[in-house]
Design an enzyme around this catalytic site. Sequence first.
Site, PDB file in Angstrom:
ATOM      1  N   LYS A 137       0.686  -1.298  -0.010  1.00 32.38           N
ATOM      2  CA  LYS A 137       0.086  -0.038   0.051  1.00 32.38           C
ATOM      3  C   LYS A 137       0.785   1.447   0.153  1.00 32.38           C
ATOM      4  CE  LYS A 137      -3.961  -2.178   2.067  1.00 32.38           C
ATOM      5  NZ  LYS A 137      -5.089  -2.234   2.717  1.00 32.38           N
ATOM      6  N   HIS A 159      -1.775  -6.103   1.061  1.00 33.04           N
ATOM      7  CA  HIS A 159      -3.024  -6.790   0.807  1.00 33.04           C
ATOM      8  C   HIS A 159      -2.771  -8.229  -0.033  1.00 33.04           C
ATOM      9  CE1 HIS A 159      -6.900  -7.812  -1.171  1.00 33.04           C
ATOM     10  NE2 HIS A 159      -6.184  -8.184  -2.307  1.00 33.04           N
ATOM     11  N   THR A 172      -5.348  -9.004   9.535  1.00 37.64           N
ATOM     12  CA  THR A 172      -5.739  -7.736   8.852  1.00 37.64           C
ATOM     13  C   THR A 172      -5.561  -6.407   9.852  1.00 37.64           C
ATOM     14  OG1 THR A 172      -7.704  -8.855   7.894  1.00 37.64           O
ATOM     15  CG2 THR A 172      -7.728  -6.597   7.598  1.00 37.64           C
ATOM     16  N   PHE A 208     -16.737   0.313   4.465  1.00 36.21           N
ATOM     17  CA  PHE A 208     -15.536   0.782   4.550  1.00 36.21           C
ATOM     18  C   PHE A 208     -14.732   0.923   3.184  1.00 36.21           C
ATOM     19  CE2 PHE A 208     -15.078  -3.826   5.510  1.00 36.21           C
ATOM     20  CZ  PHE A 208     -14.125  -4.047   4.550  1.00 36.21           C
ATOM     21  N   ASN A 236      -2.613  -0.960   6.573  1.00 37.25           N
ATOM     22  CA  ASN A 236      -1.983  -2.267   7.229  1.00 37.25           C
ATOM     23  C   ASN A 236      -1.115  -2.818   6.129  1.00 37.25           C
ATOM     24  OD1 ASN A 236      -4.074  -3.124   5.107  1.00 37.25           O
ATOM     25  ND2 ASN A 236      -4.944  -4.482   6.581  1.00 37.25           N
ATOM     26  N   ARG A 250       2.265  -7.288   8.718  1.00 39.96           N
ATOM     27  CA  ARG A 250       1.263  -6.194   9.291  1.00 39.96           C
ATOM     28  C   ARG A 250       1.781  -5.673  10.400  1.00 39.96           C
ATOM     29  NH1 ARG A 250      -3.971  -8.780   6.193  1.00 39.96           N
ATOM     30  NH2 ARG A 250      -4.119  -7.259   4.517  1.00 39.96           N
ATOM     31  N   ARG A 255      -0.961 -15.118   2.760  1.00 31.57           N
ATOM     32  CA  ARG A 255      -1.712 -14.443   3.973  1.00 31.57           C
ATOM     33  C   ARG A 255      -1.057 -14.679   5.168  1.00 31.57           C
ATOM     34  NH1 ARG A 255      -6.067 -12.336   2.267  1.00 31.57           N
ATOM     35  NH2 ARG A 255      -6.904 -12.307   4.091  1.00 31.57           N
TER      36      ARG A 255
HETATM   37  N1  ATP Z   1     -14.115  -3.218   9.301  1.00 26.98           N
HETATM   38  C1  ATP Z   1     -13.221  -2.717   8.693  1.00 26.98           C
HETATM   39  N2  ATP Z   1     -12.869  -1.411   8.868  1.00 26.98           N
HETATM   40  C2  ATP Z   1     -12.111  -0.651   7.918  1.00 26.98           C
HETATM   41  N3  ATP Z   1     -11.165  -1.286   7.095  1.00 26.98           N
HETATM   42  C3  ATP Z   1     -11.351  -2.632   6.853  1.00 26.98           C
HETATM   43  C4  ATP Z   1     -12.484  -3.201   7.675  1.00 26.98           C
HETATM   44  N4  ATP Z   1     -12.322  -4.416   7.201  1.00 26.98           N
HETATM   45  C5  ATP Z   1     -11.390  -4.529   6.047  1.00 26.98           C
HETATM   46  N5  ATP Z   1     -10.776  -3.200   6.103  1.00 26.98           N
HETATM   47  C6  ATP Z   1      -9.926  -3.104   5.162  1.00 26.98           C
HETATM   48  O1  ATP Z   1      -9.924  -3.228   3.638  1.00 26.98           O
HETATM   49  C7  ATP Z   1      -9.182  -4.391   3.249  1.00 26.98           C
HETATM   50  C8  ATP Z   1      -9.706  -5.296   2.468  1.00 26.98           C
HETATM   51  O2  ATP Z   1     -10.662  -6.177   3.296  1.00 26.98           O
HETATM   52  P1  ATP Z   1     -10.662  -7.866   3.352  1.00 26.98           P
HETATM   53  O3  ATP Z   1     -12.215  -7.910   4.051  1.00 26.98           O
HETATM   54  O4  ATP Z   1     -10.606  -8.153   1.992  1.00 26.98           O
HETATM   55  O5  ATP Z   1      -9.534  -7.885   4.540  1.00 26.98           O
HETATM   56  P2  ATP Z   1      -8.529  -8.942   4.330  1.00 26.98           P
HETATM   57  O6  ATP Z   1      -8.734 -10.164   3.472  1.00 26.98           O
HETATM   58  O7  ATP Z   1      -8.171  -9.334   6.042  1.00 26.98           O
HETATM   59  O8  ATP Z   1      -7.381  -8.369   4.121  1.00 26.98           O
HETATM   60  P3  ATP Z   1      -6.867  -8.284   2.585  1.00 26.98           P
HETATM   61  O9  ATP Z   1      -7.819  -8.471   1.664  1.00 26.98           O
HETATM   62  O10 ATP Z   1      -6.292  -6.703   2.479  1.00 26.98           O
HETATM   63  O11 ATP Z   1      -5.669  -9.073   2.670  1.00 26.98           O
HETATM   64  C9  ATP Z   1      -8.373  -4.867   4.679  1.00 26.98           C
HETATM   65  O12 ATP Z   1      -6.956  -4.883   4.282  1.00 26.98           O
HETATM   66  C10 ATP Z   1      -8.374  -3.469   5.323  1.00 26.98           C
HETATM   67  O13 ATP Z   1      -7.537  -2.395   5.122  1.00 26.98           O
END
Ligand code: ATP
Length: 580
Positions: free
Chosen positions: A445, A553, A526, A492, A550, A540, A520
């Site tokens: 990022k 991704h 996350t 979000f 974070n 992270r 992962r």
């Molecule tokens: N509840 C939340 N509030 C704010 N930001 C969020 C939230 N959940 C996820 N994010 C942001 O959105 C990104 C993508 O969300 P996703 O649900 O795909 O999370 P992830 O699968 O754990 O992580 P990533 O997809 O980034 O590897 C996350 O990396 C995080 O930065």
Amino acid sequence: MQETINNQSLWEEMLQNKGLTVIDVYQAWCGPCKAMQTLFRKLKNELNEDEILHFAVAEADSIVTLQPFRDKCEPVFLFSVNGKIVAKIKGANAPLVSQKIITLINEEKKIAAGEMVRPQYHEIVFVDSDSEDAGEASYGNVEQLYSIAIIKPNAVTARKVKEIKEKIIDAEFVIEAEDKKMLTEEQVRYFYSRIADQPDFEDFVSFMTSGLSYILVVSQAKEKWPSWDGSESNSETESKEPWDDHEKTAKSSGMKQKRESFQEYLERQQISQFCDVEENISNTKFIDVFIPDFKKIKGIKLEKILALLRPALFNKRKEDVLNIIQDEGFKILMQRQIVLSEKEAKTLCMEHENKDYFGNLIENMTSGPSLVLVLVRENGLGHWKQLIGPSSVEEAKEYLPDSLCAQFAMESLPINQLYGSDSLEAAERDIQYFFPPEHTAALIKPHVTQEQREDILTLIKEAGFDITQMKETLLTEEEADKIYFKIKGKAFYKDVLEVLSEGPSLVMILTKWNAISDWRRLMGPTDPEEARFLSPDSIRAQFGRSMLKNAVHGASDMQEAVEAINRVFEDFVAENPEKN
Ligand SMILES: Nc1ncnc2c1ncn2[C@@H]1O[C@H](COP(=O)(O)OP(=O)(O)OP(=O)(O)O)[C@@H](O)[C@H]1O
């Protein structure tokens, strides 16, 4: 900004500086190097490490220690770390000087943070002789000349690298070292300085910094070849000649002939549009800029092999064997348990096909899980063969009682409980079979700093990922959708877009066996807070600031990985293997 050192006592005082001092050695009649002052100012501001980074100008004429540098017109930069001169760069070579400063400062920071011990520096000895240049230039072998080849981003995208490297090797050029990286603007300007005045040069620089390139350091086996200037080779027994037939005739008839140059060869093979070379460089400047640890890696040939513990051994004495493997200096790159099918067992045990115990062997091999390992070590193949010993237990017990074959023999089989690929080619084939590579989509990022990016890329490589594609890009909503299509509807998502709009991201395809879940795991949870608690070594945990910032991704599953890769890297066909 630069301390002025114009007598011996100031020189001695300067050596007391804490951390790194970069010293521009100058001649009274021409003054310090103006061209480099801008660079120093920039680095001083960017690095912001005034406690441990100092700049000085030292007048060679008035300092006894610098006597060997008097009356030389080329500027010289010395690097003093805690009072020792640890490096010297001749010439106003901005990329090299800047790289050296960044490396040494990073080391100082790590040392201060207790993350590394101070290396045993070899202090540079100043010699008043031009011959020192030749010594430094040739990496201890005055005869050896290297060429640098850059395989350009368009070739990497078109997946032509393997073919290009094979062609280079086929012609018996030796790839001494290689690295895959996104070139910096400075590196491109430096390497291509001879075409800098061309009208489309700026577009070219943007192109060259837009994706991954491969850097190869190539040599020709000097003792085997006629010299480049057409004089005779001192060896008469070349085994395989890559040159054309008429040249072979010329050779056998004792006529002098000239081997085509690396550049000419690339042109004849029609790969010169993908690959630029700087031939027969007689100094280390270019190599140091692109592959700083070339001296260290040269001569060390790491070999990857496939090893297998048959079911009985795996079941009973796995830990003992793994301990020996590690004590012998092997690094375990990948491992998995697998129950072999009859067909797989027969293929692996082909050499025993005609033996009376073959039926028993196949039954044994398919009776439960085997442990398959990918091991890497310097001279890995030879060392593994020596370690495990012969395939027959009887022979091992009689002649090589220390071998693993003798030590871990089991009643059930008269053959070695450990298997290893027979050659490097077979190892490559076996590894592809047991550990088929998988691709995942990954992102660094925008909030991650340049230095943190480098650290993350190192962690990625150390974890065994191959960075198959990489591009730096500002993720607009349209671009981000290609990656985050699964969370587009979430509340979000607008915040995610805002964070991504803050600057360019680094988008990558990471490749290895089990890439999706291993990436992962390497990223960590996350939320960085949670990551620091649950998985402190994860990316992270180390580089994340908040849930949104974070650091990285990664695709969550196979379908998301393939879709994101196909959308972002349109020319790349991501065919992930079926899980077996
Ligand atoms: N509840 C939340 N509030 C704010 N930001 C969020 C939230 N959940 C996820 N994010 C942001 O959105 C990104 C993508 O969300 P996703 O649900 O795909 O999370 P992830 O699968 O754990 O992580 P990533 O997809 O980034 O590897 C996350 O990396 C995080 O930065």
